[in-house]
Design a protein around this motif. Structure first.
Motif, PDB file in Angstrom:
ATOM      1  N   VAL A  52      64.829  36.839  -9.580  1.00  0.00           N
ATOM      2  CA  VAL A  52      63.661  36.411  -8.535  1.00  0.00           C
ATOM      3  C   VAL A  52      62.963  35.210  -9.573  1.00  0.00           C
ATOM      4  N   ILE A  53      62.756  34.089  -8.389  1.00  0.00           N
ATOM      5  CA  ILE A  53      62.185  32.844  -9.157  1.00  0.00           C
ATOM      6  C   ILE A  53      60.508  33.052  -8.696  1.00  0.00           C
ATOM      7  N   PRO A  54      59.850  33.655  -9.587  1.00  0.00           N
ATOM      8  CA  PRO A  54      58.514  33.646  -9.523  1.00  0.00           C
ATOM      9  C   PRO A  54      57.723  32.091  -9.175  1.00  0.00           C
ATOM     10  N   GLY A  55      56.830  32.224  -8.414  1.00  0.00           N
ATOM     11  CA  GLY A  55      55.893  30.737  -8.347  1.00  0.00           C
ATOM     12  C   GLY A  55      55.501  30.488  -6.926  1.00  0.00           C
ATOM     13  N   PRO A  56      54.844  29.646  -6.744  1.00  0.00           N
ATOM     14  CA  PRO A  56      54.278  29.069  -5.545  1.00  0.00           C
ATOM     15  C   PRO A  56      55.344  28.915  -4.501  1.00  0.00           C
ATOM     16  N   ALA A  57      54.892  29.355  -3.097  1.00  0.00           N
ATOM     17  CA  ALA A  57      55.966  29.126  -2.223  1.00  0.00           C
ATOM     18  C   ALA A  57      56.178  27.782  -1.418  1.00  0.00           C
ATOM     19  N   VAL A  90      64.908  24.675 -11.597  1.00  0.00           N
ATOM     20  CA  VAL A  90      64.240  25.773 -12.055  1.00  0.00           C
ATOM     21  C   VAL A  90      64.658  26.126 -13.430  1.00  0.00           C
ATOM     22  N   ASP A  91      63.712  26.038 -14.456  1.00  0.00           N
ATOM     23  CA  ASP A  91      63.992  26.719 -15.701  1.00  0.00           C
ATOM     24  C   ASP A  91      64.541  28.087 -15.797  1.00  0.00           C
ATOM     25  N   ASP A  92      65.822  28.133 -16.328  1.00  0.00           N
ATOM     26  CA  ASP A  92      66.275  29.680 -16.465  1.00  0.00           C
ATOM     27  C   ASP A  92      65.341  30.410 -17.284  1.00  0.00           C
ATOM     28  N   GLY A  93      64.419  30.321 -17.600  1.00  0.00           N
ATOM     29  CA  GLY A  93      63.593  31.191 -18.495  1.00  0.00           C
ATOM     30  C   GLY A  93      62.448  31.719 -17.417  1.00  0.00           C
ATOM     31  N   ARG A  94      62.367  30.964 -16.461  1.00  0.00           N
ATOM     32  CA  ARG A  94      61.329  31.355 -15.387  1.00  0.00           C
ATOM     33  C   ARG A  94      61.948  32.362 -14.417  1.00  0.00           C
TER      34      ARG A  94
END
Length: 142
Positions: A52-57, A90-94
């Protein structure tokens, strides 16, 4: 859902791993929805899990080509979200890739970018259960 990393299982009752996608493209994009996702066996190490990529939609909504006026997607753009550079930003760490046990639950909304997490060393299959709940009026995530 039945996912197998092994090509010999595909088209015999098992699905291949899913690319990044939004549930909103399949389930009521004009309503806010929640997905309760639970594996029926351990996953994320020996069997495919979820990423999952968390963050603003907002960036995801813009990238998807969703048009609020018509409540529709620009399908060619959405189908290529994995191939035209969005994920390169997208940073892979995210990217959240939990190791889960049978019965654990991961909750995310219908505008969350997610995919099957599968590595070449995974050889076990995974079964999972999803429960989706949608609002009864138009709303977009904040």
């Amino acid at each position: 859902r039945r996912i197998s990393p092994l090509a010999k299982h595909h088209f015999s009752g098992w699905q291949k791993p899913n690319n990044f996608h939004l549930d909103a493209q399949f389930h009521t994009p004009d309503q806010f929805g929640l997905n309760f996702w639970s594996p029926l066996n351990d996953c994320g190490e020996e069997a495919p899990g979820l990423q999952v990529i968390p963050g603003p939609a907002e960036p995801v909504i813009a990238e998807s080509g969703y048009q609020q006026e018509t409540q529709s997607f620009y399908i060619p753009r959405l189908e290529n979200i994995n191939n035209h550079g969005f994920l390169d930003q997208v940073d892979d760490g995210r990217i959240f890739r939990p190791v889960m046990q049978a019965g654990d639950v991961l909750l995310f909304h219908n505008w969350t970018l997610h995919a099957t997490y599968c590595t070449p060393r995974m050889e076990k299959t995974r079964k999972s259960f999803e429960l989706r709940v949608n609002g009864d009026q138009f709303s977009m995530p904040d």
